[in-house]
Design a protein around this motif. Structure first.
Motif, mmCIF file in Angstrom:
data_model
loop_
_atom_site.group_PDB
_atom_site.id
_atom_site.type_symbol
_atom_site.label_atom_id
_atom_site.label_comp_id
_atom_site.label_asym_id
_atom_site.label_seq_id
_atom_site.Cartn_x
_atom_site.Cartn_y
_atom_site.Cartn_z
ATOM 1 N N ILE A 12 0.846 -1.184 0.000
ATOM 2 C CA ILE A 12 0.000 0.000 0.000
ATOM 3 C C ILE A 12 0.884 1.238 0.000
ATOM 4 C CG2 ILE A 12 -0.181 0.063 2.532
ATOM 5 C CD1 ILE A 12 -3.045 1.176 2.175
ATOM 6 N N GLY A 13 0.444 2.286 -0.653
ATOM 7 C CA GLY A 13 1.238 3.506 -0.679
ATOM 8 C C GLY A 13 0.476 4.662 -1.282
ATOM 9 N N ASN A 14 1.170 5.791 -1.352
ATOM 10 C CA ASN A 14 0.589 6.999 -1.933
ATOM 11 C C ASN A 14 0.831 7.019 -3.432
ATOM 12 O OD1 ASN A 14 -0.358 8.333 0.524
ATOM 13 N ND2 ASN A 14 1.808 8.556 1.035
ATOM 14 N N GLY A 15 -0.250 7.158 -4.192
ATOM 15 C CA GLY A 15 -0.151 7.209 -5.640
ATOM 16 C C GLY A 15 -0.486 8.597 -6.166
ATOM 17 N N HIS A 16 0.121 8.929 -7.288
ATOM 18 C CA HIS A 16 -0.106 10.216 -7.938
ATOM 19 C C HIS A 16 -0.557 9.925 -9.370
ATOM 20 C CE1 HIS A 16 2.357 11.596 -4.543
ATOM 21 N NE2 HIS A 16 3.219 10.657 -4.916
ATOM 22 N N VAL A 17 -1.769 10.319 -9.693
ATOM 23 C CA VAL A 17 -2.332 10.062 -11.014
ATOM 24 C C VAL A 17 -2.244 11.350 -11.832
ATOM 25 C CG1 VAL A 17 -4.342 9.330 -12.330
ATOM 26 C CG2 VAL A 17 -3.889 8.327 -10.080
ATOM 27 N N VAL A 18 -1.472 11.302 -12.904
ATOM 28 C CA VAL A 18 -1.310 12.457 -13.788
ATOM 29 C C VAL A 18 -2.221 12.266 -15.000
ATOM 30 C CG1 VAL A 18 0.292 13.793 -15.201
ATOM 31 C CG2 VAL A 18 1.066 12.787 -13.036
ATOM 32 N N GLU A 19 -3.047 13.275 -15.248
ATOM 33 C CA GLU A 19 -3.962 13.209 -16.392
ATOM 34 C C GLU A 19 -4.268 14.623 -16.870
ATOM 35 O OE1 GLU A 19 -8.353 11.391 -17.638
ATOM 36 O OE2 GLU A 19 -7.612 11.188 -15.596
ATOM 37 N N GLY A 20 -3.967 14.876 -18.134
ATOM 38 C CA GLY A 20 -4.283 16.177 -18.717
ATOM 39 C C GLY A 20 -3.612 17.337 -18.013
ATOM 40 N N GLY A 21 -2.382 17.138 -17.536
ATOM 41 C CA GLY A 21 -1.660 18.216 -16.869
ATOM 42 C C GLY A 21 -2.012 18.386 -15.404
ATOM 43 N N LYS A 22 -2.952 17.611 -14.891
ATOM 44 C CA LYS A 22 -3.339 17.686 -13.485
ATOM 45 C C LYS A 22 -2.875 16.429 -12.744
ATOM 46 C CE LYS A 22 -7.461 20.498 -14.361
ATOM 47 N NZ LYS A 22 -8.946 20.595 -14.181
ATOM 48 N N THR A 23 -2.583 16.581 -11.459
ATOM 49 C CA THR A 23 -2.157 15.458 -10.628
ATOM 50 C C THR A 23 -3.153 15.254 -9.496
ATOM 51 O OG1 THR A 23 0.175 15.868 -11.108
ATOM 52 C CG2 THR A 23 -0.308 14.496 -9.199
ATOM 53 N N LEU A 24 -3.704 14.051 -9.402
ATOM 54 C CA LEU A 24 -4.628 13.691 -8.334
ATOM 55 C C LEU A 24 -3.973 12.656 -7.436
ATOM 56 C CD1 LEU A 24 -7.899 13.321 -10.468
ATOM 57 C CD2 LEU A 24 -7.130 15.329 -9.188
ATOM 58 N N GLU A 25 -4.259 12.722 -6.150
ATOM 59 C CA GLU A 25 -3.692 11.775 -5.194
ATOM 60 C C GLU A 25 -4.665 10.612 -4.977
ATOM 61 O OE1 GLU A 25 -0.568 12.446 -4.317
ATOM 62 O OE2 GLU A 25 -0.794 14.299 -5.459
ATOM 63 N N GLU A 26 -4.116 9.421 -4.793
ATOM 64 C CA GLU A 26 -4.934 8.251 -4.492
ATOM 65 C C GLU A 26 -4.162 7.312 -3.576
ATOM 66 O OE1 GLU A 26 -5.722 6.058 -8.149
ATOM 67 O OE2 GLU A 26 -4.058 4.705 -7.677
ATOM 68 N N ILE A 27 -4.876 6.393 -2.972
ATOM 69 C CA ILE A 27 -4.248 5.324 -2.189
ATOM 70 C C ILE A 27 -4.095 4.125 -3.121
ATOM 71 C CG2 ILE A 27 -4.392 3.849 -0.169
ATOM 72 C CD1 ILE A 27 -4.140 6.848 0.435
ATOM 73 N N THR A 28 -2.869 3.801 -3.459
ATOM 74 C CA THR A 28 -2.592 2.721 -4.412
ATOM 75 C C THR A 28 -2.266 1.437 -3.658
ATOM 76 O OG1 THR A 28 -1.716 4.328 -5.988
ATOM 77 C CG2 THR A 28 -1.181 2.013 -6.373
ATOM 78 N N ILE A 29 -2.776 0.327 -4.138
ATOM 79 C CA ILE A 29 -2.463 -0.977 -3.563
ATOM 80 C C ILE A 29 -2.024 -1.914 -4.687
ATOM 81 C CG2 ILE A 29 -3.899 -0.768 -1.506
ATOM 82 C CD1 ILE A 29 -6.124 -2.231 -2.951
ATOM 83 N N VAL A 30 -1.119 -2.820 -4.345
ATOM 84 C CA VAL A 30 -0.557 -3.756 -5.325
ATOM 85 C C VAL A 30 -0.534 -5.149 -4.728
ATOM 86 C CG1 VAL A 30 1.575 -4.447 -6.518
ATOM 87 C CG2 VAL A 30 0.814 -2.068 -6.601
ATOM 88 N N ARG A 31 -0.764 -6.122 -5.574
ATOM 89 C CA ARG A 31 -0.693 -7.528 -5.156
ATOM 90 C C ARG A 31 0.182 -8.306 -6.131
ATOM 91 N NH1 ARG A 31 -5.571 -12.016 -5.545
ATOM 92 N NH2 ARG A 31 -4.873 -13.417 -3.902
ATOM 93 N N ALA A 32 1.007 -9.212 -5.596
ATOM 94 C CA ALA A 32 1.780 -10.152 -6.410
ATOM 95 C C ALA A 32 1.378 -11.554 -5.983
ATOM 96 C CB ALA A 32 3.272 -9.942 -6.220
ATOM 97 N N ARG A 33 0.743 -12.296 -6.887
ATOM 98 C CA ARG A 33 0.226 -13.630 -6.561
ATOM 99 C C ARG A 33 0.936 -14.689 -7.400
ATOM 100 N NH1 ARG A 33 -3.872 -17.031 -8.582
ATOM 101 N NH2 ARG A 33 -4.361 -15.500 -10.212
ATOM 102 N N ARG A 34 1.522 -15.663 -6.735
ATOM 103 C CA ARG A 34 2.216 -16.742 -7.441
ATOM 104 C C ARG A 34 1.210 -17.653 -8.133
ATOM 105 N NH1 ARG A 34 5.647 -18.584 -3.489
ATOM 106 N NH2 ARG A 34 4.130 -20.098 -2.715
ATOM 107 N N VAL A 35 1.551 -18.059 -9.370
ATOM 108 C CA VAL A 35 0.704 -18.964 -10.141
ATOM 109 C C VAL A 35 1.563 -20.096 -10.698
ATOM 110 C CG1 VAL A 35 -0.953 -17.157 -10.753
ATOM 111 C CG2 VAL A 35 0.987 -17.626 -12.266
#
Length: 237
Positions: A99-122
């Motif tokens: 989990i961490g702080n994410g920054h979404v850049v779109e059209g010259g603007k930056t929005l903050e979000e809470i980003t989560i990532v998963r790595a699952r073995r297959v």
């Protein structure tokens, strides 16, 4: 005795029979043997799959007009990519989450979000040539999640300090128990980064304190810098 006319007819008939016997007894012409070329060997799967290139950090910095001394936001994530280490994408438990702080850049603007990532073995039989035996899931905790969203910053600060997060933290509970993830296959890049086939392509490397740095290009980009930039800390490993 045969008349002259009858004798002539008989001689012509005998000549025709002889010609017919000669033609029937002639050996049939032998056709030339057909040469069949062996099929060309098919290229091996390993040779057919090339590793993706690393993230072009310089181009992304130029697109975002990053200052050389950036202290926060997307540019700090890009700076980390210049020195971060390759990540194996392998976790002992088989199901790692961050989990961490994410920054979404779109059209010259930056929005903050809470980003989560998963790595699952297959299993290996579930991946294609050149792919790693892992699925990468990238998502966010939306404001609609209530307390899970509101308590995420506190959880992130605790993990960044190396502290043990409170079990009562709803963000911690959300990340651990989330079951639905938008997963994608993963490959190693030329330089050892992890490439995830998510939207316009995601790149992940590892920081000096076991955190992950993520840059995922937007699926449709009005600007070359559009995408997600995040620093993430391990919740489960």
């Amino acid at each position: 005795m045969l008349s002259t006319r009858s004798a002539s007819v008989l001689l012509l008939a005998l000549a025709a029979c002889a010609e017919s016997r000669d033609q029937g007894s002639a050996p049939a012409a032998t056709s030339a043997p057909t040469v069949v070329s062996p099929p060309a060997p098919a290229p091996s799967a390993a040779a057919a799959v090339q590793a993706p290139d690393d993230l072009d950090v310089a181009a992304m910095k130029k697109a975002l007009k990053c200052p050389p001394d950036a202290k926060s936001g997307p540019c700090t994530v890009l700076s980390a990519f210049s020195t971060c280490s390759p990540w194996s994408a392998s976790v002992p438990s088989g199901d790692g989450r961050w989990i961490g702080n994410g920054h979404v850049v779109e059209g010259g603007k930056t929005l903050e979000e809470i980003t989560i990532v998963r790595a699952r073995r297959v299993p290996m039989n579930e991946v294609g040539p050149g792919q790693l035996p892992v699925r990468i899931g990238i998502a966010d905790i939306a404001k609609e999640e209530g307390q899970a969203h509101d308590q995420a910053d506190k959880l992130i600060r605790a993990l960044a300090r190396g502290d043990v997060a409170a079990r009562s933290n709803m963000a911690l509970e959300h990340v651990k128990k989330r079951e639905t993830w938008p997963e994608s296959f993963a490959m190693k890049t030329v330089g050892g980064q992890i490439y995830a086939a998510s939207q316009g392509g995601g790149f992940i490397c590892q920081g000096p304190r076991q955190q992950l740095f993520l840059v995922r290009r937007a699926a449709t980009r009005g600007s070359p810098g559009d995408g997600l930039y995040a620093e993430l800390w391990p919740v489960t490993w």
